[in-house]
Motif scaffolding. Structure first.
Motif, PDB file in Angstrom:
ATOM      1  N   THR A  56      52.302  96.040  33.152  1.00  0.00           N
ATOM      2  CA  THR A  56      51.892  97.412  33.460  1.00  0.00           C
ATOM      3  C   THR A  56      50.778  97.847  32.518  1.00  0.00           C
ATOM      4  N   PRO A  57      49.729  98.488  33.037  1.00  0.00           N
ATOM      5  CA  PRO A  57      48.622  98.936  32.182  1.00  0.00           C
ATOM      6  C   PRO A  57      49.086  99.887  31.074  1.00  0.00           C
ATOM      7  N   GLU A  58      48.335  99.881  29.988  1.00  0.00           N
ATOM      8  CA  GLU A  58      48.694 100.719  28.846  1.00  0.00           C
ATOM      9  C   GLU A  58      48.710 102.196  29.193  1.00  0.00           C
ATOM     10  N   GLU A  59      47.811 102.626  30.092  1.00  0.00           N
ATOM     11  CA  GLU A  59      47.764 104.048  30.426  1.00  0.00           C
ATOM     12  C   GLU A  59      49.019 104.529  31.150  1.00  0.00           C
ATOM     13  N   ASP A  60      49.813 103.587  31.667  1.00  0.00           N
ATOM     14  CA  ASP A  60      51.069 103.943  32.330  1.00  0.00           C
ATOM     15  C   ASP A  60      52.278 103.606  31.462  1.00  0.00           C
ATOM     16  N   GLY A  61      52.036 103.372  30.189  1.00  0.00           N
ATOM     17  CA  GLY A  61      53.128 103.120  29.256  1.00  0.00           C
ATOM     18  C   GLY A  61      53.463 101.664  29.034  1.00  0.00           C
ATOM     19  N   GLY A  62      52.697 100.753  29.671  1.00  0.00           N
ATOM     20  CA  GLY A  62      52.968  99.328  29.517  1.00  0.00           C
ATOM     21  C   GLY A  62      52.130  98.675  28.442  1.00  0.00           C
ATOM     22  N   LEU A  63      52.114  97.349  28.455  1.00  0.00           N
ATOM     23  CA  LEU A  63      51.387  96.585  27.445  1.00  0.00           C
ATOM     24  C   LEU A  63      50.129  95.924  27.998  1.00  0.00           C
ATOM     25  N   GLY A  64      50.044  95.791  29.326  1.00  0.00           N
ATOM     26  CA  GLY A  64      48.844  95.225  29.940  1.00  0.00           C
ATOM     27  C   GLY A  64      48.521  93.817  29.500  1.00  0.00           C
ATOM     28  N   LEU A  65      49.555  92.963  29.394  1.00  0.00           N
ATOM     29  CA  LEU A  65      49.363  91.603  28.885  1.00  0.00           C
ATOM     30  C   LEU A  65      49.084  90.624  30.019  1.00  0.00           C
ATOM     31  N   ASP A  66      48.585  89.441  29.646  1.00  0.00           N
ATOM     32  CA  ASP A  66      48.282  88.435  30.669  1.00  0.00           C
ATOM     33  C   ASP A  66      49.569  87.900  31.292  1.00  0.00           C
ATOM     34  N   LEU A  67      49.426  87.205  32.403  1.00  0.00           N
ATOM     35  CA  LEU A  67      50.564  86.791  33.215  1.00  0.00           C
ATOM     36  C   LEU A  67      51.468  85.775  32.515  1.00  0.00           C
ATOM     37  N   PHE A  68      50.963  85.097  31.500  1.00  0.00           N
ATOM     38  CA  PHE A  68      51.800  84.081  30.855  1.00  0.00           C
ATOM     39  C   PHE A  68      52.875  84.690  29.961  1.00  0.00           C
ATOM     40  N   TYR A  69      52.734  85.956  29.607  1.00  0.00           N
ATOM     41  CA  TYR A  69      53.860  86.655  28.970  1.00  0.00           C
ATOM     42  C   TYR A  69      54.986  86.836  29.991  1.00  0.00           C
ATOM     43  N   THR A  70      54.611  87.125  31.220  1.00  0.00           N
ATOM     44  CA  THR A  70      55.594  87.222  32.298  1.00  0.00           C
ATOM     45  C   THR A  70      56.252  85.870  32.553  1.00  0.00           C
ATOM     46  N   VAL A  71      55.468  84.797  32.522  1.00  0.00           N
ATOM     47  CA  VAL A  71      56.019  83.450  32.704  1.00  0.00           C
ATOM     48  C   VAL A  71      57.091  83.185  31.648  1.00  0.00           C
ATOM     49  N   CYS A 296      56.454  70.128  39.044  1.00  0.00           N
ATOM     50  CA  CYS A 296      56.562  71.514  39.508  1.00  0.00           C
ATOM     51  C   CYS A 296      56.146  72.498  38.417  1.00  0.00           C
ATOM     52  N   ARG A 297      56.567  72.247  37.199  1.00  0.00           N
ATOM     53  CA  ARG A 297      56.250  73.179  36.111  1.00  0.00           C
ATOM     54  C   ARG A 297      54.744  73.276  35.892  1.00  0.00           C
ATOM     55  N   GLU A 298      54.066  72.151  35.835  1.00  0.00           N
ATOM     56  CA  GLU A 298      52.621  72.178  35.604  1.00  0.00           C
ATOM     57  C   GLU A 298      51.879  72.792  36.793  1.00  0.00           C
ATOM     58  N   TYR A 299      52.364  72.547  37.989  1.00  0.00           N
ATOM     59  CA  TYR A 299      51.758  73.171  39.165  1.00  0.00           C
ATOM     60  C   TYR A 299      51.935  74.684  39.100  1.00  0.00           C
ATOM     61  N   ASN A 300      53.126  75.133  38.727  1.00  0.00           N
ATOM     62  CA  ASN A 300      53.382  76.567  38.652  1.00  0.00           C
ATOM     63  C   ASN A 300      52.512  77.241  37.599  1.00  0.00           C
ATOM     64  N   TYR A 301      52.292  76.566  36.482  1.00  0.00           N
ATOM     65  CA  TYR A 301      51.402  77.127  35.457  1.00  0.00           C
ATOM     66  C   TYR A 301      49.976  77.250  35.993  1.00  0.00           C
ATOM     67  N   MET A 302      49.554  76.274  36.761  1.00  0.00           N
ATOM     68  CA  MET A 302      48.206  76.332  37.342  1.00  0.00           C
ATOM     69  C   MET A 302      48.077  77.528  38.286  1.00  0.00           C
ATOM     70  N   VAL A 303      49.116  77.745  39.113  1.00  0.00           N
ATOM     71  CA  VAL A 303      49.086  78.873  40.040  1.00  0.00           C
ATOM     72  C   VAL A 303      49.092  80.191  39.275  1.00  0.00           C
ATOM     73  N   ALA A 304      49.893  80.259  38.229  1.00  0.00           N
ATOM     74  CA  ALA A 304      49.926  81.469  37.401  1.00  0.00           C
ATOM     75  C   ALA A 304      48.564  81.744  36.774  1.00  0.00           C
ATOM     76  N   SER A 305      47.889  80.693  36.344  1.00  0.00           N
ATOM     77  CA  SER A 305      46.560  80.844  35.763  1.00  0.00           C
ATOM     78  C   SER A 305      45.576  81.407  36.781  1.00  0.00           C
ATOM     79  N   LYS A 306      45.641  80.908  38.012  1.00  0.00           N
ATOM     80  CA  LYS A 306      44.778  81.426  39.077  1.00  0.00           C
ATOM     81  C   LYS A 306      45.068  82.893  39.366  1.00  0.00           C
ATOM     82  N   LEU A 307      46.350  83.215  39.490  1.00  0.00           N
ATOM     83  CA  LEU A 307      46.739  84.590  39.800  1.00  0.00           C
ATOM     84  C   LEU A 307      46.316  85.534  38.678  1.00  0.00           C
ATOM     85  N   ASP A 308      46.431  85.072  37.448  1.00  0.00           N
ATOM     86  CA  ASP A 308      46.030  85.883  36.301  1.00  0.00           C
ATOM     87  C   ASP A 308      44.532  86.185  36.315  1.00  0.00           C
ATOM     88  N   LYS A 309      43.767  85.300  36.928  1.00  0.00           N
ATOM     89  CA  LYS A 309      42.317  85.500  37.041  1.00  0.00           C
ATOM     90  C   LYS A 309      41.939  86.332  38.272  1.00  0.00           C
TER      91      LYS A 309
END
Length: 393
Positions: A56-71, A296-309
């Motif tokens: 969640t963006p900082e202006e809405d009270g979140g941290l606005g971090l990249d997707l790998f924190y979510t991973v 599967c794990r490495e593929y999922n990281y690749m997809v997460a990297s794409k989504l993060d971009k």
């Protein structure tokens, strides 16, 4: 874990999260699995730590971090052996809150998103219906415009957090004649007159509440419409990519936990004069399992990297869920077999892991539906594109 995707800051976050889960969550897991109710205090503790605000963006009270924190958040939740608890947390943060982040007006964000980040309000996403299953376009729930309100009628089922939530993100037909192009998204307060929720009894995910929701002439303020009217299907499809990647990541993470536990067991368990990990038949089967996990794990990281971009990853996320959940079921089945009779006992983690994992190929779109989506993309050359969301005041 060394990886090109994780920085030193990511690793520090992982260690902090693991410590938090060990101290604050693990001691309560057996109680929550037994009762089917997660105590409210833990939501607020997650909120205090900022775990619900990673994306969640900082202006809405979140941290606005990249997707790998979510991973990391998803992976570590899978390693405390309660798929239900994990589901309750990520369904709030990445199903309900994703729609709030992307489509809610400024007023709705102030009233619902910021408290969600703090763990003061719990959300759920209501799409699946008793007669529709994975057929989103075939939903029967309707929202009819009446003055400054919409009147909502219909039902939803298999809704994670549906019983104990504070608000619901609900998909409904605002123009049934347009079929999938006549769906809209609304925020519905759980306390609204005409809303009832019934708890369902599940094979796994026992700690989480899964509900069947009924809407009987529920009056919703027109201001609770999220995004544009009749554009809900596009929003749902876009966010399904994240949901399916989440379930792919969950699958590889619980598989990793299962294999780590199983290997430790095999090194300690002796039969006919040597430990189980020294028997070639078992060693080779375990290595096959590990190789499937690694792919599967490495593929999922690749997809997460794409989504993060910001890349639109409908195809890749669909593959992630399809293959990772199948892999998880197969590997966890093998791991239970490696433990023999102990694998079948509730005192060991594999029995619960097997039950919890089985929902993977079902929830968030069955494997059969995912194959058809992929067939449309790969064979029929169908192209999916994100819906532009207007800025609401």
């Amino acid at each position: 874990m060394k990886s090109m995707y994780f920085t030193e800051e990511h690793q520090l976050f992982r260690e902090s999260l693991k410590d938090f889960l060990k101290k604050e969550v693990v001691p309560h897991i057996e109680k929550w699995e037994s009762s089917g109710t997660i105590d409210r205090f833990i939501w607020e503790k997650f909120g205090e730590m900022g775990y619900f605000g990673l994306a969640t963006p900082e202006e809405d009270g979140g941290l606005g971090l990249d997707l790998f924190y979510t991973v990391i958040f998803l992976e570590e939740l899978q390693k405390i052996n309660s798929g239900g608890f994990a589901a309750a947390m990520w369904a709030h943060a990445y199903l309900a809150m994703t729609h709030l982040n992307k489509e809610a007006s400024a007023d709705l964000k102030k009233k619902y998103l910021t408290p969600s980040v703090l763990g003061e309000k719990i959300g759920c996403l209501c799409i699946t219906e008793p007669f529709g299953g994975s057929d989103v376009a075939g939903m029967r729930t309707t929202a009819v415009k009446k003055g400054d309100s919409y009147i909502l009628n219909g039902s939803k089922t298999f809704i994670t957090n549906g019983v104990y939530c504070d608000y619901m993100i609900v998909a409904a037909k605002t123009n049934p004649e347009l079929k999938n192009k006549g769906i809209s998204i609304f925020l519905v307060d759980k306390n609204s007159k005409g809303v009832t929720a019934t708890k369902l009894n599940k094979l796994g995910w026992r700690a989480s509440d899964t509900g069947e929701i009924a809407f009987d002439n529920v009056e919703i303020p027109a201001s609770n419409l999220m995004g544009e009217e009749n554009s809900g299907f596009s929003y749902i499809m876009e966010h399904f990519a994240l949901e399916r990647l989440i379930m792919g990541i969950n699958a590889h993470a619980r598989t990793e936990y299962a294999l780590e536990y199983t290997l430790q067991y095999m090194t300690e368990r002796h039969a006919f004069g040597k430990s189980l990990d020294k028997y070639q038949a078992l060693r080779h089967r375990l290595v096959d399992c590990y190789a499937d996990l690694e792919l599967c794990r490495e593929y999922n990281y690749m997809v997460a990297s794409k989504l993060d971009k910001g890349i639109y990853v409908v195809k890749e996320a669909t593959i992630s869920k399809l293959k990772s959940t199948k892999m998880a079921d197969e590997v966890i089945y093998e791991c239970l077999q490696f433990l023999g009779g102990y694998g079948y006992m509730e005192d060991y983690p594999l029995a619960r892991l097997l039950r919890d994992s089985r929902l993977g190929p079902i929830g968030g779109g069955t494997s059969e539906i995912l194959r058809e989506i992929l067939a449309k993309i790969i064979i029929d050359k169908k192209e999916y594109a994100p819906k532009e969301i207007p800025v609401n005041s």
